[in-house]
Design an enzyme around this catalytic site. Structure first.
Site, mmCIF file in Angstrom:
data_model
loop_
_atom_site.group_PDB
_atom_site.id
_atom_site.type_symbol
_atom_site.label_atom_id
_atom_site.label_comp_id
_atom_site.label_asym_id
_atom_site.label_seq_id
_atom_site.Cartn_x
_atom_site.Cartn_y
_atom_site.Cartn_z
ATOM 1 N N ASP A 10 0.786 -1.117 -0.055
ATOM 2 C CA ASP A 10 -0.049 -0.043 0.081
ATOM 3 C C ASP A 10 0.815 1.255 0.153
ATOM 4 O O ASP A 10 2.137 1.340 0.634
ATOM 5 C CB ASP A 10 -0.954 -0.041 1.303
ATOM 6 N N ASN A 12 1.435 3.278 -2.954
ATOM 7 C CA ASN A 12 2.236 3.726 -4.278
ATOM 8 C C ASN A 12 1.603 5.109 -4.639
ATOM 9 O O ASN A 12 2.393 6.103 -5.020
ATOM 10 C CB ASN A 12 1.729 2.655 -5.288
ATOM 11 N N GLY A 13 0.565 5.304 -4.418
ATOM 12 C CA GLY A 13 -0.367 6.495 -5.186
ATOM 13 C C GLY A 13 0.240 7.702 -4.050
ATOM 14 O O GLY A 13 0.493 8.665 -4.598
ATOM 15 N N HIS A 27 3.154 3.325 -8.829
ATOM 16 C CA HIS A 27 2.923 2.141 -9.229
ATOM 17 C C HIS A 27 4.269 1.539 -10.014
ATOM 18 O O HIS A 27 4.720 0.339 -9.613
ATOM 19 C CB HIS A 27 1.862 1.865 -10.126
ATOM 20 N N SER A 55 -6.770 -5.970 -6.054
ATOM 21 C CA SER A 55 -7.894 -6.645 -5.392
ATOM 22 C C SER A 55 -9.187 -6.272 -6.323
ATOM 23 O O SER A 55 -9.374 -5.578 -7.438
ATOM 24 C CB SER A 55 -8.259 -5.689 -4.072
ATOM 25 N N SER A 56 -10.286 -7.236 -6.106
ATOM 26 C CA SER A 56 -11.483 -6.997 -6.723
ATOM 27 C C SER A 56 -12.248 -5.700 -6.571
ATOM 28 O O SER A 56 -12.936 -5.147 -7.358
ATOM 29 C CB SER A 56 -12.491 -8.266 -6.471
ATOM 30 N N LEU A 121 11.836 -20.390 -4.419
ATOM 31 C CA LEU A 121 10.800 -19.484 -3.871
ATOM 32 C C LEU A 121 9.317 -19.493 -4.832
ATOM 33 O O LEU A 121 9.837 -19.562 -5.840
ATOM 34 C CB LEU A 121 11.398 -18.108 -3.628
#
Length: 235
Positions: A10, A12-13, A27, A55-56, A121
């Site tokens: 969370d 980025n903007g 982003h 996310s949806s 990984l």
């Protein structure tokens, strides 16, 4: 060392806005942070890294930003998959992928096939994903697999969850200053240790990952038991 780390990336903007840049710049910078954290997890022996990329609920964002995020997803796949494969890293993408265009769906499928046998990984990207969606789709599959049944167990549901191939996360990290789970891995985070930081995702470094891991290592994971019981089981 946690075996599985899950992250909501969370900020980025807000990182971009603070620098008087367009949100997409945040982003783009965030993709670089993903690369840094993937490398750090591989170096530290972490087996699973799961990141919440889209996310949806993110479809509600401005159309231009959503379009830019989709193009960035394509670009990241084009640039990163070969590097991941060369470093023995497996890529998985989970979520309702049907809403993505055919090109992106094909690229995701090709990337998963290419890296399927890698073992160092496993990086899971949650895209058009929601924890409630995950539970509901798993319930549908479970019911279909047991026609006529009316009584089910957690063990019967678990194989149908989107991330049934991975252990439940040990450590959950959310950057950007918010302190909530936001419909991410609702079933899987039941006993996960939560770590919140004000750091915006583009500024999240390997050193900040180490700080989150150090916090995790100082916690007592009881899973419903008492501290005395844990001492008894380790002696």
């Amino acid at each position: 060392m946690p075996r599985h780390v899950a992250i909501i990336m969370d900020g980025n903007g807000r990182w971009a806005t603070k620098r008087f840049l367009p949100r997409v710049a945040g982003h783009v910078k965030g993709v670089e942070a993903v690369r840094t954290v993937v490398e750090a997890c591989a170096e530290r022996g972490i087996e699973y890294l799961t990141v919440f990329a889209f996310s949806s609920e993110n479809w509600r964002r401005p159309e231009e930003e959503v379009s830019l995020l989709m193009r960035l997803f394509v670009t990241a796949l084009e640039r990163e998959v070969a590097k991941m494969h060369a470093n023995n890293i497996r890529l998985k993408v989970v979520g309702d992928l049907s809403r993505f265009d055919a090109k992106l769906q094909a690229m995701i499928a090709a990337a998963e096939r290419k890296t399927a046998a890698n073992t160092r990984l496993t990086v899971t990207v949650c895209a058009n994903y929601g924890g409630r969606w995950d539970i509901m789709q798993a319930v549908g599959k479970m019911v279909a697999a047991h026609p006529g049944a009316s009584d089910f167990s957690e063990a019967q549901l678990a194989p149908h969850l989107a991330m049934a191939y991975a252990p439940e996360p040990d450590l959950f990290i959310r950057t950007g200053g918010e302190e909530r789970i936001s419909n991410f891995l609702l079933w899987q985070l039941a006993y996960t240790e939560l770590y919140f930081t004000d750091t915006y995702w583009p500024d999240f470094t390997a050193e900040r990952l180490d700080a989150a891991i150090a916090s995790y290592q100082n916690r007592e994971r009881r899973f419903g038991r008492t501290g005395e019981q844990l001492v008894e089981t380790t002696n």
